[in-house]
Enzyme design. Structure first.
Site, PDB file in Angstrom:
ATOM      1  N   ARG A 122      -0.162 -12.534   2.971  1.00  0.00           N
ATOM      2  CA  ARG A 122      -0.974 -11.736   3.887  1.00  0.00           C
ATOM      3  C   ARG A 122      -0.827 -10.304   3.364  1.00  0.00           C
ATOM      4  NH1 ARG A 122       0.079  -7.146   7.485  1.00  0.00           N
ATOM      5  NH2 ARG A 122      -1.504  -7.177   9.114  1.00  0.00           N
ATOM      6  N   ASP A 177      -0.999  -6.642   3.685  1.00  0.00           N
ATOM      7  CA  ASP A 177      -1.055  -5.585   4.685  1.00  0.00           C
ATOM      8  C   ASP A 177      -1.912  -4.409   4.204  1.00  0.00           C
ATOM      9  OD1 ASP A 177       0.157  -4.390   7.209  1.00  0.00           O
ATOM     10  OD2 ASP A 177       0.741  -2.866   5.741  1.00  0.00           O
ATOM     11  N   ASN A 237       0.821  -1.209   0.000  1.00  0.00           N
ATOM     12  CA  ASN A 237       0.000   0.000   0.000  1.00  0.00           C
ATOM     13  C   ASN A 237       0.858   1.264   0.000  1.00  0.00           C
ATOM     14  OD1 ASN A 237      -2.444   1.723   0.547  1.00  0.00           O
ATOM     15  ND2 ASN A 237      -1.349   2.065   2.484  1.00  0.00           N
ATOM     16  N   ASP A 256       1.922   7.009   0.160  1.00  0.00           N
ATOM     17  CA  ASP A 256       0.885   6.111  -0.349  1.00  0.00           C
ATOM     18  C   ASP A 256       1.017   5.835  -1.842  1.00  0.00           C
ATOM     19  OD1 ASP A 256      -1.518   4.749   0.683  1.00  0.00           O
ATOM     20  OD2 ASP A 256      -2.536   5.882  -0.899  1.00  0.00           O
ATOM     21  N   GLU A 304      -5.632  -8.083   5.008  1.00  0.00           N
ATOM     22  CA  GLU A 304      -5.856  -7.437   6.290  1.00  0.00           C
ATOM     23  C   GLU A 304      -6.829  -6.280   6.104  1.00  0.00           C
ATOM     24  OE1 GLU A 304      -4.227  -4.644   9.788  1.00  0.00           O
ATOM     25  OE2 GLU A 304      -3.734  -4.341   7.686  1.00  0.00           O
ATOM     26  N   HIS A 322      -6.821  -0.032   2.585  1.00  0.00           N
ATOM     27  CA  HIS A 322      -6.304   1.219   2.029  1.00  0.00           C
ATOM     28  C   HIS A 322      -5.971   1.138   0.552  1.00  0.00           C
ATOM     29  CE1 HIS A 322      -6.407   2.577   6.158  1.00  0.00           C
ATOM     30  NE2 HIS A 322      -5.915   1.385   6.467  1.00  0.00           N
ATOM     31  N   ARG A 367      -8.399   5.282   1.024  1.00  0.00           N
ATOM     32  CA  ARG A 367      -7.593   4.584   0.015  1.00  0.00           C
ATOM     33  C   ARG A 367      -6.557   5.465  -0.676  1.00  0.00           C
ATOM     34  NH1 ARG A 367     -12.962   1.350  -1.356  1.00  0.00           N
ATOM     35  NH2 ARG A 367     -12.446  -0.593  -0.286  1.00  0.00           N
ATOM     36  N   ARG A 393      -5.382 -18.996  12.280  1.00  0.00           N
ATOM     37  CA  ARG A 393      -3.992 -18.546  12.404  1.00  0.00           C
ATOM     38  C   ARG A 393      -3.646 -18.378  13.874  1.00  0.00           C
ATOM     39  NH1 ARG A 393      -2.698 -12.744  10.044  1.00  0.00           N
ATOM     40  NH2 ARG A 393      -4.044 -12.173  11.801  1.00  0.00           N
TER      41      ARG A 393
HETATM   42  C1  ARE Z   1       4.691   4.207  12.648  1.00  0.00           C
HETATM   43  C2  ARE Z   1       4.442   5.126  13.826  1.00  0.00           C
HETATM   44  C3  ARE Z   1       3.540   6.281  13.426  1.00  0.00           C
HETATM   45  C4  ARE Z   1       4.163   7.017  12.252  1.00  0.00           C
HETATM   46  C5  ARE Z   1       4.401   6.037  11.110  1.00  0.00           C
HETATM   47  C6  ARE Z   1       5.084   6.660   9.915  1.00  0.00           C
HETATM   48  O1  ARE Z   1       3.842   4.386  14.887  1.00  0.00           O
HETATM   49  O2  ARE Z   1       3.391   7.156  14.533  1.00  0.00           O
HETATM   50  O3  ARE Z   1       3.286   8.031  11.823  1.00  0.00           O
HETATM   51  O4  ARE Z   1       5.220   4.968  11.578  1.00  0.00           O
HETATM   52  O5  ARE Z   1       6.387   7.053  10.236  1.00  0.00           O
HETATM   53  C7  ARE Z   1       2.596  -0.565  11.902  1.00  0.00           C
HETATM   54  C8  ARE Z   1       2.370   0.136  13.231  1.00  0.00           C
HETATM   55  C9  ARE Z   1       2.292   1.645  13.074  1.00  0.00           C
HETATM   56  C10 ARE Z   1       3.520   2.142  12.334  1.00  0.00           C
HETATM   57  C11 ARE Z   1       3.510   1.466  10.965  1.00  0.00           C
HETATM   58  C12 ARE Z   1       4.649   1.898  10.056  1.00  0.00           C
HETATM   59  O6  ARE Z   1       1.155  -0.350  13.814  1.00  0.00           O
HETATM   60  O7  ARE Z   1       2.253   2.241  14.374  1.00  0.00           O
HETATM   61  O8  ARE Z   1       3.479   3.551  12.218  1.00  0.00           O
HETATM   62  O9  ARE Z   1       3.652   0.042  11.170  1.00  0.00           O
HETATM   63  O10 ARE Z   1       5.869   1.649  10.661  1.00  0.00           O
HETATM   64  C13 ARE Z   1      -5.211   0.823  10.600  1.00  0.00           C
HETATM   65  C14 ARE Z   1      -5.054   0.128   9.237  1.00  0.00           C
HETATM   66  C15 ARE Z   1      -4.414  -1.240   9.344  1.00  0.00           C
HETATM   67  C16 ARE Z   1      -3.116  -1.201  10.180  1.00  0.00           C
HETATM   68  C17 ARE Z   1      -3.489  -0.628  11.545  1.00  0.00           C
HETATM   69  C18 ARE Z   1      -2.286  -0.569  12.484  1.00  0.00           C
HETATM   70  O11 ARE Z   1      -6.324   0.025   8.598  1.00  0.00           O
HETATM   71  O12 ARE Z   1      -4.124  -1.701   8.032  1.00  0.00           O
HETATM   72  O13 ARE Z   1      -4.019   0.708  11.361  1.00  0.00           O
HETATM   73  N1  ARE Z   1      -2.473  -2.516  10.269  1.00  0.00           N
HETATM   74  C19 ARE Z   1      -1.351  -2.869   9.357  1.00  0.00           C
HETATM   75  C20 ARE Z   1      -0.260  -3.643  10.055  1.00  0.00           C
HETATM   76  C21 ARE Z   1       0.486  -2.751  11.035  1.00  0.00           C
HETATM   77  C22 ARE Z   1       1.199  -1.662  10.257  1.00  0.00           C
HETATM   78  C23 ARE Z   1       0.466  -1.188   9.081  1.00  0.00           C
HETATM   79  C24 ARE Z   1      -0.738  -1.729   8.669  1.00  0.00           C
HETATM   80  C25 ARE Z   1       1.139  -0.219   8.202  1.00  0.00           C
HETATM   81  O14 ARE Z   1      -0.774  -4.802  10.648  1.00  0.00           O
HETATM   82  O15 ARE Z   1       1.414  -3.466  11.822  1.00  0.00           O
HETATM   83  O16 ARE Z   1       1.417  -0.517  11.130  1.00  0.00           O
HETATM   84  O17 ARE Z   1       1.921  -0.988   7.294  1.00  0.00           O
HETATM   85  C26 ARE Z   1      -9.734   1.338  13.342  1.00  0.00           C
HETATM   86  C27 ARE Z   1      -9.818   1.171  11.818  1.00  0.00           C
HETATM   87  C28 ARE Z   1      -8.615   0.404  11.294  1.00  0.00           C
HETATM   88  C29 ARE Z   1      -7.306   1.032  11.780  1.00  0.00           C
HETATM   89  C30 ARE Z   1      -7.331   1.080  13.324  1.00  0.00           C
HETATM   90  C31 ARE Z   1      -6.074   1.705  13.892  1.00  0.00           C
HETATM   91  O18 ARE Z   1      -9.942   0.094  13.955  1.00  0.00           O
HETATM   92  O19 ARE Z   1     -10.985   0.444  11.488  1.00  0.00           O
HETATM   93  O20 ARE Z   1      -8.644   0.416   9.887  1.00  0.00           O
HETATM   94  O21 ARE Z   1      -6.240   0.178  11.340  1.00  0.00           O
HETATM   95  O22 ARE Z   1      -8.455   1.838  13.755  1.00  0.00           O
HETATM   96  O23 ARE Z   1      -5.927   2.997  13.409  1.00  0.00           O
HETATM   97 CA    CA Z   2      -3.594   3.650  -0.296  1.00  0.00          CA
END
Ligand code: ARE
Ligand code: CA
Length: 495
Positions: free
Chosen positions: A195, A197, A101, A167, A233, A201, A158, A335
């Site tokens: 999987r 990620d 993404n 993005d 995800e 989005h 998105r 899982r």
């Molecule tokens: C980090 C820092 C941030 C900084 C960023 C950029 O923590 O402060 O701004 O870097 O420098 C993981 C961590 C994040 C981290 C990111 C990149 O969790 O903290 O940011 O890596 O290093 C949403 C998404 C969902 C996502 C979750 C976490 O929809 O896809 O947020 N999950 C996946 C992975 C994570 C990963 C990412 C995506 C990014 O599993 O491990 O992030 O690749 C509601 C909504 C959800 C939303 C949720 C939390 O429930 O319905 O959609 O999930 O709130 O916001």
């Molecule tokens: Ca996107």
């Protein structure tokens, strides 16, 4: 593609932050012999290497890609190839966590990457792919900050930045081509699926084009014409513009309601008796489309979704009970989470240590797990998948596969039991008092070994035994003094 391309195994394990060489050994020594279907690995592509003062080398740096070169703290390309081959050779599949993404968040120019590639996040320049400003969505995002500000607006979810991450525009042929090449490299090495990620989005239409363009799996390990397994995800607890149903045409989707609802039930916020129609009956996805789990690498540390209801290794007794229910109940593809330990530091309801990366040496090289004589892990690794109560239920799920749930029993509250055809029987006691019942087990007459309190070794049982009579009934006892609140027997645990 909704099927995992595995043999008989019905559960996969996320070996979060494990090194490739350790996973290869784990496939051979443990996962293959124990009937695990596969491993979800941490993202294999090169990522930003972050030295942020106190938060040095956080686990989440792996979700900030710099290129699609296979070079991370888990190992290099050769180690990756070796892992996939060795795991496939013992019937254990590898599923890669793919981060397509976005690329990195903002970091000062000169910030390093795990494979030594350079990048400049500010100008969106990632020469090792290469990507440049044209390949990103900035022009398609219309929020003031450039970030996602409102999950009620599908367009910005998105096309804008997720927590500041640059993005990518998957609508562009060039970006699609680069992602396709990356996925084909993985498939070429024998990876069985992905999987995906942050799927919420990305536009489902773009994702469909990308996954349709990926090659079939190699015939060295897979049936001719096999397509990569896809599990996306998407966090959908309801109430947002985007729903998981939009993605079921591409592959399975993570069902986040599952772990939240089970966490609530086992924590006593809901009676276990209601679990008799768990799954679709509770408003979850059709079982053919769902990927289910008790916790994941995000919500075990307060990221993602589910909040404080999520059970983790820290509530070990309840966690084992919920996991046993999941592996016994015929809903979704399962899982397991396999974690490392970190000290929590709660300040105003938030764990200030939620960033801590895997066990490492002074140079931040990831450490290997060590193994104790009882099979459990050391060196900071929790290895939930090596807990007897958990891996024994992986075997239960494999043995019961192909049957439905029948002969549900409950005490009107928090004691439940059910059969899986004539292949398996489970009872769970989450009351503050003993369970002592004569119940229908659906198994053939004989003596069985309870695979929770012990295991069948040679012809005998190291735990409790259960005697099933000619009518399939047996006396079942789970006292509150016992280590576990579960009893499980199955066709293979007959003595
Ligand atoms: C980090 C820092 C941030 C900084 C960023 C950029 O923590 O402060 O701004 O870097 O420098 C993981 C961590 C994040 C981290 C990111 C990149 O969790 O903290 O940011 O890596 O290093 C949403 C998404 C969902 C996502 C979750 C976490 O929809 O896809 O947020 N999950 C996946 C992975 C994570 C990963 C990412 C995506 C990014 O599993 O491990 O992030 O690749 C509601 C909504 C959800 C939303 C949720 C939390 O429930 O319905 O959609 O999930 O709130 O916001
Ligand atoms: Ca996107």
């Amino acid at each position: 593609q909704w099927e995992p391309n595995s043999g008989n195994g019905q559960a996969i394990v996320h070996l979060f932050e494990w090194k490739w060489s350790d996973i290869a050994a784990e496939c051979e020594n443990f996962l293959g012999p124990r009937g695990f279907a596969g491993v979800q690995i941490s993202p294999p592509n090169e990522n930003a290497a972050l030295y942020l003062g106190e938060q040095t080398r956080p686990w989440w740096e792996r979700y900030q890609p710099v290129s699609y070169r296979l070079f991370t703290r888990s190992g290099d390309e050769n180690a990756f190839k070796d892992m996939v081959n060795r795991c496939n050779s013992v019937g254990v599949r590898i599923y890669a966590d793919i981060v397509i993404n976005h690329m990195t968040g903002w970091h000062p120019a000169g910030t390093g990457a795990t494979g030594g590639s350079s990048f400049d996040a500010g100008s969106e320049s990632y020469p090792a792919v290469p990507y440049s400003g044209f390949d990103f969505n900035d022009a398609n995002c219309h929020t003031g900050s450039g970030n996602i500000e409102n999950y009620g607006d599908a367009e910005q979810v998105r096309n804008c930045k997720l927590v500041g991450l640059n993005d990518l525009n998957q609508g562009s042929d060039y970006v699609r081509g680069k992602i396709k090449d990356y996925l084909n490299t993985l498939v070429g090495y024998g990876v069985a699926g992905f999987r995906v990620d942050a799927s919420k989005h990305m536009w489902p239409g773009d994702m469909k084009v990308i996954f349709d363009s990926v090659n079939n799996l190699p015939t060295k390990y897979f049936k001719a014409g096999s397509r990569p397994f896809v599990f996306q995800e998407v966090i959908d607890l309801g109430g947002e513009a985007i729903g998981s149903m939009e993605y079921v045409g591409i592959g399975r989707v993570t069902e986040f309601k599952y772990g939240k609802f089970l966490g609530e039930a086992f924590r006593g916020k809901n009676q276990l008796k209601w679990l008799s129609n768990f799954g679709e009956g509770w408003g979850m996805l059709d079982r053919a489309y769902s990927l289910v789990f008790i916790d994941n690498h995000d919500n075990q540390r307060g990221h993602g979704a589910g909040g404080d209801m999520i059970l983790t290794f820290r509530q070990s007794k309840l966690y084992k009970m919920a996991t046993a229910f999941m592996l016994a109940f015929p809903y979704g593809y399962t899982r397991l989470m396999s974690s490392y330990y970190w000290d929590q530091n709660w300040v105003n309801g938030q764990d200030k240590n939620d960033w801590i990366g895997p066990p490492h040496d002074d140079n931040y090289n990831t450490l290997s797990p060590t193994f104790n004589t009882d099979g459990s892990c050391g060196n900071g690794w929790i290895c939930e998948h090596r807990w007897r109560q958990i891996y024994s239920m992986v075997e239960f799920r494999n043995v019961a596969h192909g049957t439905d749930m029948n002969d549900w029993w409950d005490n009107g509250n928090n004691q439940i039991a059910f059969c899986r055809g004539d292949r398996g029987f489970i009872a769970i006691n989450n009351e503050g008092y003993d369970m002592k019942e004569t119940l229908q087990t659906c198994l053939s007459a004989g003596k069985y070994c309870d695979v929770i309190s012990g295991s069948k070794e040679g012809g005998s049982c190291t735990g409790k035994t259960v005697t099933v009579d000619g009518a399939g009934k047996a006396y079942i006892e789970i006292t509150t003094m016992e280590e576990d609140g579960v009893l499980a027997i199955h066709a293979n645990s007959k003595l």
